[in-house]
Write an enzyme that holds these catalytic residues in place. Structure first.
Site, PDB file in Angstrom:
ATOM      1  N   PRO A 154      31.165   0.253 -28.884  1.00  0.00           N
ATOM      2  CA  PRO A 154      32.286   0.982 -28.544  1.00  0.00           C
ATOM      3  C   PRO A 154      33.049   0.721 -27.410  1.00  0.00           C
ATOM      4  O   PRO A 154      32.660  -0.683 -26.840  1.00  0.00           O
ATOM      5  CB  PRO A 154      31.442   2.248 -28.355  1.00  0.00           C
ATOM      6  CG  PRO A 154      30.461   1.908 -27.522  1.00  0.00           C
ATOM      7  CD  PRO A 154      29.825   0.608 -28.114  1.00  0.00           C
ATOM      8  N   TRP A 155      34.040   1.093 -27.044  1.00  0.00           N
ATOM      9  CA  TRP A 155      35.092   0.813 -26.015  1.00  0.00           C
ATOM     10  C   TRP A 155      34.721   1.217 -24.517  1.00  0.00           C
ATOM     11  O   TRP A 155      35.433   0.927 -23.561  1.00  0.00           O
ATOM     12  CB  TRP A 155      36.371   0.988 -26.363  1.00  0.00           C
ATOM     13  CG  TRP A 155      36.486   2.398 -26.943  1.00  0.00           C
ATOM     14  CD1 TRP A 155      36.644   2.676 -28.402  1.00  0.00           C
ATOM     15  CD2 TRP A 155      36.803   3.605 -26.265  1.00  0.00           C
ATOM     16  NE1 TRP A 155      36.724   4.110 -28.458  1.00  0.00           N
ATOM     17  CE2 TRP A 155      36.791   4.586 -27.297  1.00  0.00           C
ATOM     18  CE3 TRP A 155      36.736   3.745 -24.822  1.00  0.00           C
ATOM     19  CZ2 TRP A 155      36.891   6.121 -26.846  1.00  0.00           C
ATOM     20  CZ3 TRP A 155      37.051   5.232 -24.484  1.00  0.00           C
ATOM     21  CH2 TRP A 155      36.898   6.223 -25.542  1.00  0.00           C
ATOM     22  N   LYS A 161      29.911  -6.970 -33.176  1.00  0.00           N
ATOM     23  CA  LYS A 161      31.627  -6.899 -33.214  1.00  0.00           C
ATOM     24  C   LYS A 161      31.868  -6.082 -32.111  1.00  0.00           C
ATOM     25  O   LYS A 161      31.394  -4.671 -31.764  1.00  0.00           O
ATOM     26  CB  LYS A 161      31.775  -6.022 -34.553  1.00  0.00           C
ATOM     27  CG  LYS A 161      33.808  -5.655 -34.829  1.00  0.00           C
ATOM     28  CD  LYS A 161      33.829  -4.795 -35.979  1.00  0.00           C
ATOM     29  CE  LYS A 161      33.966  -3.488 -35.212  1.00  0.00           C
ATOM     30  NZ  LYS A 161      34.809  -3.166 -34.170  1.00  0.00           N
ATOM     31  N   GLU A 211      38.033  -2.239 -30.852  1.00  0.00           N
ATOM     32  CA  GLU A 211      39.394  -2.743 -31.070  1.00  0.00           C
ATOM     33  C   GLU A 211      40.132  -2.671 -29.723  1.00  0.00           C
ATOM     34  O   GLU A 211      41.078  -3.751 -29.498  1.00  0.00           O
ATOM     35  CB  GLU A 211      40.210  -2.058 -31.990  1.00  0.00           C
ATOM     36  CG  GLU A 211      39.862  -0.346 -32.492  1.00  0.00           C
ATOM     37  CD  GLU A 211      38.660  -0.271 -33.223  1.00  0.00           C
ATOM     38  OE1 GLU A 211      37.559  -0.591 -32.799  1.00  0.00           O
ATOM     39  OE2 GLU A 211      38.598   0.540 -34.035  1.00  0.00           O
ATOM     40  N   THR A 259      29.784  10.230 -33.767  1.00  0.00           N
ATOM     41  CA  THR A 259      28.744  10.642 -34.526  1.00  0.00           C
ATOM     42  C   THR A 259      29.421  10.412 -36.025  1.00  0.00           C
ATOM     43  O   THR A 259      28.798  10.422 -37.098  1.00  0.00           O
ATOM     44  CB  THR A 259      28.528  12.044 -34.287  1.00  0.00           C
ATOM     45  OG1 THR A 259      27.876  12.178 -32.906  1.00  0.00           O
ATOM     46  CG2 THR A 259      27.703  12.849 -35.258  1.00  0.00           C
ATOM     47  N   GLU A 302      23.355   5.293 -31.692  1.00  0.00           N
ATOM     48  CA  GLU A 302      23.473   5.817 -30.305  1.00  0.00           C
ATOM     49  C   GLU A 302      24.840   6.519 -30.434  1.00  0.00           C
ATOM     50  O   GLU A 302      26.157   5.981 -30.264  1.00  0.00           O
ATOM     51  CB  GLU A 302      23.211   5.006 -29.334  1.00  0.00           C
ATOM     52  CG  GLU A 302      23.037   5.473 -28.052  1.00  0.00           C
ATOM     53  CD  GLU A 302      24.232   5.904 -27.012  1.00  0.00           C
ATOM     54  OE1 GLU A 302      24.615   6.951 -27.187  1.00  0.00           O
ATOM     55  OE2 GLU A 302      24.561   4.880 -26.268  1.00  0.00           O
ATOM     56  N   CYS A 355      28.968   8.723 -23.019  1.00  0.00           N
ATOM     57  CA  CYS A 355      28.316   9.454 -24.094  1.00  0.00           C
ATOM     58  C   CYS A 355      27.416  10.643 -23.647  1.00  0.00           C
ATOM     59  O   CYS A 355      27.112  11.571 -24.209  1.00  0.00           O
ATOM     60  CB  CYS A 355      27.459   8.552 -25.238  1.00  0.00           C
ATOM     61  SG  CYS A 355      26.709   7.269 -24.415  1.00  0.00           S
ATOM     62  N   GLU A 375      32.447  16.969 -28.346  1.00  0.00           N
ATOM     63  CA  GLU A 375      32.632  15.745 -27.174  1.00  0.00           C
ATOM     64  C   GLU A 375      34.175  15.720 -26.870  1.00  0.00           C
ATOM     65  O   GLU A 375      34.816  15.429 -27.927  1.00  0.00           O
ATOM     66  CB  GLU A 375      32.154  14.711 -27.898  1.00  0.00           C
ATOM     67  CG  GLU A 375      32.002  13.464 -26.761  1.00  0.00           C
ATOM     68  CD  GLU A 375      31.194  12.417 -27.522  1.00  0.00           C
ATOM     69  OE1 GLU A 375      31.438  11.840 -28.426  1.00  0.00           O
ATOM     70  OE2 GLU A 375      30.581  11.706 -26.587  1.00  0.00           O
TER      71      GLU A 375
END
Ligand code: NAI
Ligand code: MG
Length: 499
Positions: A179-180, A204, A207, A258, A278, A312, A409
Site C-alpha cells: 500500500p501507499w 508491486k 500507485e 479489506t 494485512e 492500519c 476505517e
C-alpha cells in the site's frame, strides 16, 4: 533549534494576559530537496534490468503537498507481470534455491547497509512522494526498513534453529502487493523474509507512492543480487490482480484495504497459493482512570495523528473511563492546537499532506457522516496551506458505538472519542468491531493490562505506549484485519513449508 518570538500586540487593559498572549513559533527548517535524485521516468525492474512496459503506458506520481508531478513510472500489464514471474521462477530454480543460506544472508545484509547509506535520500523521496513528515520518514520509515533487512538477514542461515527438528523448505515465487502509507517499509516487510527463506519475489508498489520501491530496486541492482531474485513493478489494481491470478505464483502477501483483501481471497480460493493478508483496522485505545493522564494523552495523539492517520493500526477509537473523560478531552483539544500542520519537508512538521486527493475526499466524507450522525466535531484551528491535500487534526466527541465513524476505517487524522464505566463494558465495546488488528491500554495496574490483553481480540496490544514497531515482533490481525503474521520468527512461517 531556532525559535522566533512573535510579539503579541499589546493589550490595553489586561496586563496579566499579555504574558500569555506571547506567541512562540518555530522558524522553518526545511530539508533540502537537492539531496535526492529523482529521474523523470522509471521503467520496470525485471530480471535485474530496467525494462520498458509492453503496453507502453506510464503514469505520473505527484507530491501531494504541492500537487506537482515528481516523475512518471511504467504501468505493468499482464504480459509484464508474466515476464517478472518467469524471471523470478528462473532465478529461484537456477540460483537462489541452490545458494547456501549464508551466501543469501550476505546479500540481504548488503541491502540493509545500503539503505542506511542512502537513508537521507530515501527519506526525502518518501516524504516528497507520499506527503508524510520528513521527521517520520527519517526517524521511522527508513531506519525500520533497514532493520527489517538486518533482522531477516540474521535468520537466513539459522532456519534450522528457528524450527528445530523440522525440515524447512522455501515455497518458490512470492507475489507481493503493498500500500501507499509506508511504501519503503512495507517493501522491506515483504521482501526481507521472502529472501531469507529462499524465495524469489515480484513486488508491486502502490500507485501514488512508487518511488522509494524503485530506489530500492536501484539498491538491489547495486547490491548485485542475482537477476530475477527481486523484481519490482509499478501499476494499479489491474497489475495487482494479474499477480494474484498468475498460475506460477506460490504465495501472495498483501497489505491494503479489506475490500481488496476479500477479492484476493476469493481469487485464490482452491488454488495452491499460500497467502497473508494485512488489512484494515479500527483500533481501540483505552484510558482507565488510574492511567498517567498526560502520558496517555501523548500516546493517543501519536496513536491517531502519526502519518496523518494513514495507519492500519492507528488508535482511531478512543475509550475513556467516564470519571476522567472531561480532563482527557480538554487535554486532547489543547494538544491538537499545538500540532504543526503543513510542509512535510519541514523538520518541525507534525502532520504532513494527505496522501492523495481521493483519500482526502474519503476523509471529508467521514467528517460529514460524523456530523450527520450527531457527533460533535472539534478540529484544530491551524491554517492549512493553499496548495496540496491537507486536513486539520480532528476529533469527535459524543460518538455512539453504532456510528459509522466508530465502526469504519477512516484512514485520516480523525479520532472518535467514546466513554465507558466498567472493564466488562469497554471490552465488549472494543471487541465490537469487524476488525481486530491492534489496541492500546493505559492503566497503572499490571493486572488490568493482563486482563484486558487476554480478553481483547486484536493481534497487537500496546500497554502504556502505542505504535511501537520492531522487526523481532510479529504483527498481524484477527477477523477482517486479515491473517498471517509479519515480523519476528512468526514472519518466516508464511514463506516456508515445514517437513
Ligand atoms: P487498496 O487496497 O486498493 O490498495 C492497496 C494495494 O492493492 C495497492 O498496491 C493497489 O494497487 C492494490 N490493488 C488494488 N486493487 C487490487 C486487486 N483487485 N488485486 C490486487 N491488488 C490490488 O487501497 P486504497 O484504495 O489505496 O485505499 C482505500 C482504503 O483502504 C483506505 O482508505 C484505507 O482505509 C484502506 N487501506 C488500508 C491499508 C492498510 O495498511 N491496512 C493500506 C492502504 C489502504
Ligand atoms: Mg506520489
Amino acid at each position: 533549534m531556532a525559535i522566533v518570538k512573535k510579539k503579541a500586540a499589546p493589550k490595553k487593559s489586561n496586563t496579566i494576559k499579555l504574558k500569555f498572549d506571547t506567541e512562540w513559533t518555530y522558524a522553518p527548517a526545511p530539508e533540502s530537496r537537492s539531496a535526492a535524485s529523482i529521474k523523470p521516468r522509471y521503467e520496470l525492474f525485471i530480471n535485474g534490468e530496467w525494462q520498458k512496459p509492453q503496453g507502453r503506458k506510464y503514469f505520473a506520481t505527484i507530491n501531494p503537498a504541492t500537487e506537482e508531478k515528481l516523475s512518471e513510472v511504467a504501468e505493468a500489464n499482464e504480459a509484464d507481470v508474466s515476464k517478472a514471474v518467469e524471471a523470478a521462477r528462473k532465478a529461484y530454480d537456477k540460483t537462489w534455491k541452490k545458494m547456501p543460506a549464508r551466501e543469501r544472508a550476505k546479500y540481504i545484509f548488503r541491502i540493509a547497509r545500503m539503505i542506511q547509506e542512502k537513508a537521507r535520500e530515501l527519506a526525502i523521496i518518501e516524504t516528497l512522494d507520499g506527503g508524510k513528515p520528513i521527521r517520520e520518514s527519517r526517524d521511522f520509515d527508513v531506519p525500520t526498513a533497514a532493520n527489517h533487512f538486518f533482522y531477516y538477514a540474521g535468520w537466513a542461515d539459522k532456519l534450522e534453529y528457528a524450527f528445530p527438528n523440522r525440515r524447512v523448505s522455501s515455497l518458490g515465487v512470492a507475489g507481493q502487493i503493498i500500500p501507499w502509507n509506508f511504501p519503503l517499509l512495507m517493501a522491506a516487510w515483504k521482501i526481507a523474509p521472502a529472501l531469507a527463506t529462499g524465495n524469489t519475489v515480484v513486488l508491486k508498489s502502490a500507485e501514488t507512492t512508487p518511488l522509494t520501491a524503485l530506489k530500492l530496486a536501484e539498491i538491489i541492482q547495486e547490491a548485485d543480487l542475482p537477476p530475477g531474485v527481486v523484481n519490482i513493478i509499478s501499476g494499479a489494481g489491474a497489475t495487482g490482480a494479474a499477480i494474484v491470478n498468475h498460475p506460477d505464483i506460490n504465495k501472495i502477501a498483501f497489505t491494503g484495504s479489506t475490500d481488496v483483501g476479500k477479492l484476493i481471497q476469493r481469487a485464490i480460493a482452491g488454488s495452491h497459493k499460500k497467502a497473508t493478508l494485512e488489512l484494515g483496522g479500527k483500533a481501540a485505545n483505552i484510558i482507565f482512570e488510574d492511567a498517567p493522564i498526560d502520558q496517555a494523552v501523548e500516546g493517543v495523539i501519536n496513536g491517531i495523528y502519526f502519518n496523518q492517520g494513514h495507519v492500519c493500526c492507528a488508535g482511531s477509537r478512543l475509550y475513556v473511563q467516564e470519571s476522567v473523560a472531561k480532563e482527557v478531552i480538554r487535554k486532547l483539544k489543547d494538544r491538537l492546537e499545538t500540532l504543526i500542520v503543513g510542509d512535510p519537508m519541514d523538520k518541525n512538521t507534525d502532520i504532513g499532506a494527505i496522501n492523495s486527493k481521493q483519500q482526502l475526499e474519503t476523509i471529508h466524507k467521514y467528517l460529514s457522516i460524523g456530523k450527520k450522525e450527531g457527533a460533535e466535531m472539534y478540529e484544530s484551528s491551524c491554517p492549512l496551506p493553499r496548495k496540496g491535500y491537507f486536513c486539520r487534526p480532528t476529533l469527535f466527541t459524543n460518538v455512539a458505538q453504532s456510528n459509522r465513524i466508530a465502526q469504519e476505517e477512516i484512514f485520516g487524522p480523525v479520532l472518535s472519542v467514546l466513554t465507558f464505566r466498567t472493564d466488562d463494558e469497554v471490552i465488549e465495546k472494543a471487541n465490537n468491531s469487524p476488525y481486530g488488528l491492534s489496541a492500546g491500554v493505559w492503566t497503572d495496574k499490571g493486572s488490568k493490562i493482563f486482563n484486558m490483553t487476554r480478553r481483547m481480540r486484536a493481534g497487537v496490544i500496546w500497554a502504556n505506549t502505542f505504535n511501537k514497531f520492531d522487526p523481532t515482533s510479529p504483527f498481524g490481525g484477527y477477523k477482517e484485519s486479515g491473517f498471517g503474521r509479519e515480523g519476528g520468527l512468526h514472519g518466516l512461517l508464511p514463506y516456508i513449508e515445514l517437513g
